[in-house]
Design a protein around this motif. Structure first.
Motif, PDB file in Angstrom:
ATOM      1  N   ASP A 276       0.821  -1.201   0.000  1.00 51.90           N
ATOM      2  CA  ASP A 276       0.000   0.000   0.000  1.00 51.90           C
ATOM      3  C   ASP A 276       0.864   1.264   0.000  1.00 51.90           C
ATOM      4  OD1 ASP A 276       1.000  -0.196   2.552  1.00 51.90           O
ATOM      5  OD2 ASP A 276      -0.949  -0.381   3.549  1.00 51.90           O
ATOM      6  N   HIS A 277       2.058   1.140  -0.564  1.00 46.51           N
ATOM      7  CA  HIS A 277       2.988   2.269  -0.675  1.00 46.51           C
ATOM      8  C   HIS A 277       3.753   2.116  -1.986  1.00 46.51           C
ATOM      9  CE1 HIS A 277       6.158  -0.615   0.374  1.00 46.51           C
ATOM     10  NE2 HIS A 277       5.397  -0.989   1.394  1.00 46.51           N
TER      11      HIS A 277
ATOM     12  N   VAL B 221      -9.137  -2.513  -3.474  1.00 46.33           N
ATOM     13  CA  VAL B 221      -8.030  -3.464  -3.613  1.00 46.33           C
ATOM     14  C   VAL B 221      -7.975  -3.959  -5.053  1.00 46.33           C
ATOM     15  CG1 VAL B 221      -7.077  -5.687  -2.872  1.00 46.33           C
ATOM     16  CG2 VAL B 221      -8.234  -4.198  -1.218  1.00 46.33           C
TER      17      VAL B 221
ATOM     18  N   ARG C  19      -1.549   1.569  -8.322  1.00 43.36           N
ATOM     19  CA  ARG C  19      -1.834   2.478  -7.220  1.00 43.36           C
ATOM     20  C   ARG C  19      -2.137   3.880  -7.735  1.00 43.36           C
ATOM     21  NH1 ARG C  19       1.356   3.908  -3.487  1.00 43.36           N
ATOM     22  NH2 ARG C  19      -0.293   3.983  -1.910  1.00 43.36           N
TER      23      ARG C  19
ATOM     24  N   PRO D  80      -5.655   1.904  -4.250  1.00 43.49           N
ATOM     25  CA  PRO D  80      -4.505   2.229  -3.390  1.00 43.49           C
ATOM     26  C   PRO D  80      -3.787   1.022  -2.819  1.00 43.49           C
ATOM     27  CG  PRO D  80      -6.561   2.616  -2.220  1.00 43.49           C
ATOM     28  CD  PRO D  80      -6.938   2.293  -3.633  1.00 43.49           C
ATOM     29  N   VAL D  81      -4.467  -0.121  -2.771  1.00 41.33           N
ATOM     30  CA  VAL D  81      -3.880  -1.342  -2.220  1.00 41.33           C
ATOM     31  C   VAL D  81      -3.772  -2.379  -3.328  1.00 41.33           C
ATOM     32  CG1 VAL D  81      -4.144  -3.210  -0.534  1.00 41.33           C
ATOM     33  CG2 VAL D  81      -4.846  -0.875   0.069  1.00 41.33           C
TER      34      VAL D  81
END
Length: 307
Positions: free
Chosen positions: A148-149, A239, A269, A274-275
């Protein structure tokens, strides 16, 4: 603030407890159940988000639910795959599994697999095993991983989304990956379900590839081929699940996987969710190490029962 539990109560199941086949009016409540475990339920939520706009019939399967005092606490998507969603700590979880097994016994096996979080999948299979045909294989240790980054390594600049005109180059790579992974070819000819699935993923921008030409001076110098590929096989609940990661055998060990996956993560992302999640066989230590290098971390375990 929106309260998912209130959504569950408004989409009432008439105060009943037990399992039954749900209807379009129940989809919002089912999505609220999935939201309790977005990574574990993504294979179901991707279908349910489609159903929320186009109806369950269009989504290509049935939605089973288990309610306690009129509140939906567990669901199961019954389509090409059987995907149980029983959140951890759900009231009467064992009763929910019993109810889904009863529905599965009545319907008979129509799916190609049961897949999802391992504890739920294996518990459901233990109830269906006495009456369903034997499984071809049970994969009970598939680490579930997320990022998630930003990726920890630089993305491969040559990995990009497939283009519709590249379908004839992408499809053979998808078939080879599936055959290696599952043990049989999914191909059924032009217009077949697998072929349509690949074409749809390309059209939706969910297919990522690195395509190279053969070496100059060789007889097939103008031939293109895929040397890395991956798809976003499911997107729902914030997700995106990566599936079908593949490098041809003769190019493995060249370091294509890590920067390729980094490119998929960065684009996903930025543009999709985002995940980013995936799951892989526990024995595939090489792949798991590559995912960890990109920045994925383990958050649970999936299991797959293959028929």
């Amino acid at each position: 603030m929106h309260n998912p539990l209130m959504t569950l109560r408004r989409t009432t199941l008439d105060g009943r407890s037990g399992g039954r086949v749900l209807r379009d009016v129940d989809v919002a409540a089912a999505l609220a159940v999935c939201a309790q475990d977005p990574v574990g339920s993504v294979l179901a939520s991707t279908r349910l988000e489609h159903a929320a706009t186009a109806g369950l019939r269009s989504a290509g399967g049935q939605l089973w639910g288990f309610a306690r005092d009129g509140v939906l606490v567990a669901v199961c998507w019954a389509g090409a795959n059987l995907v149980p969603v029983v959140p951890e700590g759900a009231p009467q979880a064992l009763d929910a599994l019993d109810a889904f097994a009863a529905l599965g016994r009545t319907a008979g096996r129509r799916c190609s697999s049961i897949v999802g979080p391992a504890d739920v999948v294996l518990a459901l299979w233990s109830r269906l095993r006495p009456v369903w045909p034997a499984a071809r294989e049970v994969r009970d240790d598939q680490p579930s991983m997320v990022i998630d980054h930003d990726p920890l390594i630089a993305p491969d600049p040559q990995v990009r989304r497939s283009r519709p005109e590249e379908y004839d180059v992408v499809l053979p790579a998808c078939i080879r990956m599936f055959t290696e992974e599952v043990g049989y070819s999914p191909a059924s000819g032009p217009g077949g379900p697998y072929e349509l699935r690949v074409r749809s993923l390309v059209a939706q921008g969910r297919s990522f590839v690195r395509i190279e030409r053969a070496d100059p001076g060789t007889p097939d110098a103008r031939t293109q081929r895929v040397v890395f590929k991956a798809e976003l096989g499911a997107v729902g609940g914030g997700v995106a699940q990566v599936q079908g990661v593949w490098v041809p055998p003769d190019r493995r060990g060249e370091g294509l996987s890590e920067p390729g996956m980094a490119a998929v993560v960065a684009a996903t992302r930025r543009d999709v969710a985002p995940v980013v999640s995936l799951y892989a066989n526990g024995y595939n230590t090489r792949a798991l190490a590559a995912y960890r290098a990109v920045g994925f971390r383990r958050v649970g375990t999936y299991a797959t029962v293959l028929f």
